[in-house]
Design a protein around this motif. Structure first.
Motif, short mmCIF file in Angstrom:
data_model
loop_
_atom_site.label_atom_id
_atom_site.label_comp_id
_atom_site.label_asym_id
_atom_site.label_seq_id
_atom_site.Cartn_x
_atom_site.Cartn_y
_atom_site.Cartn_z
N ALA A 2 -4.06 -7.15 -7.67
CA ALA A 2 -4.89 -6.11 -7.05
C ALA A 2 -5.29 -6.51 -5.65
O ALA A 2 -5.34 -5.68 -4.74
N ALA A 3 -5.56 -7.82 -5.47
CA ALA A 3 -5.94 -8.30 -4.14
C ALA A 3 -4.80 -8.14 -3.15
O ALA A 3 -5.00 -7.77 -2.00
N MET A 4 -3.56 -8.41 -3.62
CA MET A 4 -2.39 -8.26 -2.75
C MET A 4 -2.22 -6.80 -2.36
O MET A 4 -1.91 -6.48 -1.22
N ALA A 5 -2.43 -5.90 -3.32
CA ALA A 5 -2.27 -4.47 -3.02
C ALA A 5 -3.30 -4.02 -2.00
O ALA A 5 -3.00 -3.26 -1.08
N ALA A 6 -4.53 -4.50 -2.18
CA ALA A 6 -5.57 -4.12 -1.24
C ALA A 6 -5.27 -4.64 0.15
O ALA A 6 -5.48 -3.97 1.16
N SER A 7 -4.73 -5.87 0.19
CA SER A 7 -4.35 -6.45 1.48
C SER A 7 -3.27 -5.63 2.15
O SER A 7 -3.27 -5.40 3.35
N SER A 8 -2.30 -5.14 1.32
CA SER A 8 -1.20 -4.35 1.86
C SER A 8 -1.71 -3.05 2.45
O SER A 8 -1.32 -2.65 3.54
N LEU A 9 -2.63 -2.39 1.72
CA LEU A 9 -3.11 -1.09 2.17
C LEU A 9 -4.01 -1.18 3.39
O LEU A 9 -4.14 -0.23 4.14
N SER A 10 -4.62 -2.35 3.58
CA SER A 10 -5.53 -2.48 4.72
C SER A 10 -4.86 -3.09 5.93
O SER A 10 -5.49 -3.29 6.96
N SER A 11 -3.55 -3.40 5.81
CA SER A 11 -2.86 -4.04 6.92
C SER A 11 -2.71 -3.09 8.09
O SER A 11 -2.72 -1.87 7.94
N ARG A 139 13.78 -3.41 3.35
CA ARG A 139 13.74 -4.86 3.58
C ARG A 139 13.75 -5.16 5.07
O ARG A 139 14.43 -4.51 5.86
N LYS A 140 12.98 -6.14 5.46
CA LYS A 140 12.94 -6.57 6.85
C LYS A 140 14.27 -7.23 7.22
O LYS A 140 14.93 -7.81 6.37
N PRO A 141 14.74 -7.11 8.47
CA PRO A 141 14.04 -6.56 9.63
C PRO A 141 14.29 -5.08 9.89
O PRO A 141 14.04 -4.61 10.99
N ALA A 142 14.81 -4.34 8.91
CA ALA A 142 15.09 -2.92 9.13
C ALA A 142 13.82 -2.11 9.34
O ALA A 142 13.89 -0.96 9.78
N HIS A 143 12.65 -2.70 9.07
CA HIS A 143 11.39 -1.99 9.33
C HIS A 143 11.22 -1.69 10.83
O HIS A 143 10.47 -0.79 11.21
N ASN A 147 9.62 1.56 12.82
CA ASN A 147 8.72 1.53 13.98
C ASN A 147 9.21 2.46 15.08
O ASN A 147 8.44 3.21 15.69
N GLU A 148 10.51 2.37 15.34
CA GLU A 148 11.08 3.15 16.43
C GLU A 148 11.01 4.65 16.15
O GLU A 148 10.62 5.44 17.02
N VAL A 149 11.37 5.04 14.93
CA VAL A 149 11.39 6.46 14.58
C VAL A 149 9.98 7.01 14.46
O VAL A 149 9.72 8.17 14.75
N GLY A 150 9.02 6.14 14.07
CA GLY A 150 7.64 6.56 13.94
C GLY A 150 7.22 6.85 12.52
O GLY A 150 6.49 7.81 12.27
N VAL A 151 7.69 6.03 11.57
CA VAL A 151 7.36 6.21 10.16
C VAL A 151 6.37 5.12 9.74
O VAL A 151 6.65 3.94 9.90
N GLU A 152 5.24 5.52 9.20
CA GLU A 152 4.24 4.56 8.77
C GLU A 152 4.65 3.92 7.44
O GLU A 152 5.33 4.53 6.62
N TYR A 153 4.18 2.69 7.24
CA TYR A 153 4.52 1.97 6.01
C TYR A 153 3.43 0.96 5.69
O TYR A 153 2.58 0.64 6.53
N ASP A 154 3.46 0.44 4.47
CA ASP A 154 2.57 -0.63 4.04
C ASP A 154 3.31 -1.95 4.15
O ASP A 154 4.43 -2.08 3.65
N ASP A 155 2.67 -2.92 4.80
CA ASP A 155 3.28 -4.23 5.01
C ASP A 155 2.31 -5.28 4.49
O ASP A 155 1.16 -5.34 4.91
N ALA A 156 2.79 -6.11 3.57
CA ALA A 156 1.93 -7.16 3.00
C ALA A 156 1.67 -8.29 3.96
O ALA A 156 0.86 -9.17 3.68
N GLY A 157 2.35 -8.31 5.10
CA GLY A 157 2.10 -9.35 6.09
C GLY A 157 3.37 -10.02 6.55
O GLY A 157 4.46 -9.75 6.04
N GLU A 159 4.65 -12.84 6.04
CA GLU A 159 5.38 -13.64 5.07
C GLU A 159 6.15 -12.78 4.07
O GLU A 159 6.97 -13.31 3.31
N SER A 160 5.89 -11.50 4.04
CA SER A 160 6.58 -10.63 3.09
C SER A 160 7.97 -10.30 3.61
O SER A 160 8.23 -10.33 4.81
N SER A 161 8.87 -9.93 2.70
CA SER A 161 10.25 -9.66 3.08
C SER A 161 10.59 -8.18 3.12
O SER A 161 11.73 -7.82 3.37
N TYR A 162 9.60 -7.33 2.88
CA TYR A 162 9.86 -5.90 2.82
C TYR A 162 8.61 -5.12 3.20
O TYR A 162 7.50 -5.66 3.26
#
Length: 356
Positions: A2-11, A139-143, A147-157, A159-162
């Motif tokens: 749950a902590a990881m999910a909260a971290s992802s959503l607040s990134s 999966r990164k680095p395709a994120h 960024n370029e197209v302008g699509v928002e996403y959740d990123d765990a940080g 160290e995450s791979s996606y």
């Protein structure tokens, strides 16, 4: 968890929204423009005040003759058919790879792009994630493409791979709107590519028909097709299915390739790299991109991740630009930036066999 999910959503997410034809691409490298805006993934949108300049209590549309509506639709569509009867690039299939290819190609205002999509609604399987779930995993680095197209996403940080786009439709609707707003692109949906034009061993366009006609040839008498010539055809028909992998299937039927081994079993880590690496001009005049690559090369199926579709589409675009003699990153003639180290694979002209 749950902590990881909260971290992802607040990134914090860095979302870049480039203008058309500014030459910037995640495929090229470092952004050398204004600092991107920062958007909080968990932030609530601000309430906008809408002021109508008409009275909703006594609202009436301006009158129009039905014949004017018919003429406007017919005239504009037929003008497009005339304009794109001979064009630079035809992309067959408006899924995630085909749309990414069109987005990248259309940055060159001198290149005219026609997209052929057999479905009424473009987007292919990218309106949903896996198993009809809504989220899209990239999966990164395709994120960086997001960024370029302008699509928002959740990123765990870092160290995450996606990253995760909360609904795949956000990606599809965003890139579709970017592509269709460009003056050098025309989407012909509800149109099927029934065959290829081949002259002297080179693919020179596609044979087209209304999709509903193509699906009913066995029940009706002769319903002949139309044609669309092109300098380059990009086949992004997806994996095998009723309309899947139709480009490479036809190449095999007419003897231009020997076999279509089909996809191997799922292996995401191998599959996505292989799809990007193997995106190429398989026969003169025809480039294959996206999941159709896995069919022709016997690469593993990708699974419910979409990064390879985006980067494969970008690579196909630059291969097409190279074939057209336009600036591109494949042969180093692009005047903007340089390849990011993570995307060197995407421009490799190396091995043509997947290590599957």
């Amino acid at each position: 968890m749950a902590a990881m999910a909260a971290s992802s959503l607040s990134s914090k997410l860095s979302i870049t929204r480039p203008s058309f034809f500014d030459g910037y691409s995640t495929f090229h490298g470092t952004l050398l423009r204004r600092a991107p805006a920062t958007v909080s993934a968990g932030a609530k949108p601000k309430t906008a005040t809408i002021t109508a300049n008409y009275d909703l209590k006594s609202f009436n549309f301006e009158p129009i003759k039905e014949s004017i509506v018919a003429r406007e639709m017919t005239r504009r569509y037929m003008t497009d058919m005339i304009s794109y009867a001979d064009t630079d690039v035809v992309i067959v299939g408006a899924g995630s790879a085909g749309l990414s290819c069109a987005y990248e190609l259309s940055k060159d205002p001198e290149v005219r792009v026609a997209i052929i999509e057999q479905s009424v609604s473009p987007g292919g399987g990218a309106w949903l994630g896996g198993q009809l779930f809504s989220s899209m995993v990239v999966r990164k680095p395709a994120h960086k493409f997001l960024n370029e197209v302008g699509v928002e996403y959740d990123d765990a940080g870092p160290e995450s791979s996606y990253v995760v786009v909360r609904h795949a439709a956000l990606f599809t609707s965003t890139i579709l709107s970017r592509v269709l707003a460009r003056p050098n692109v025309k989407l012909f949906n509800a149109v099927a590519a029934e065959d290829l034009i081949v002259k002297e061993g080179r693919v020179g366009g596609v044979v087209t028909n209304w999709a509903l006609v193509s699906m009913n040839h066995d029940t009706q008498s002769c319903m002949d097709p139309n044609v669309m010539e092109a300098k380059i055809v990009v086949s992004s028909c997806g994996h095998d299915g009723p309309f899947g992998a139709t480009g490479v299937k036809r190449l095999k039927d007419i003897g231009m390739i020997d076999t279509i081994p089909g996809m191997k079993a799922l292996d995401m880590n191998t599959a996505e790299d292989a799809i990007v690496r193997l995106t190429r001009e398989v026969v003169p005049g025809m480039i294959v991109t996206g999941m159709e690559v896995a069919e022709i090369d016997g690469a593993p199926r990708m699974g419910p991740t979409f990064g390879a579709m985006m980067i494969s589409g970008q690579k196909a675009a630059h291969l097409a630009l190279k074939a057209l003699g336009r600036p591109n990153v494949i042969d180093g003639t692009s005047t903007v930036g340089s390849l990011q180290p993570e995307l060197v694979l995407a421009s490799s002209d190396g091995a043509n066999v997947a290590n599957a």
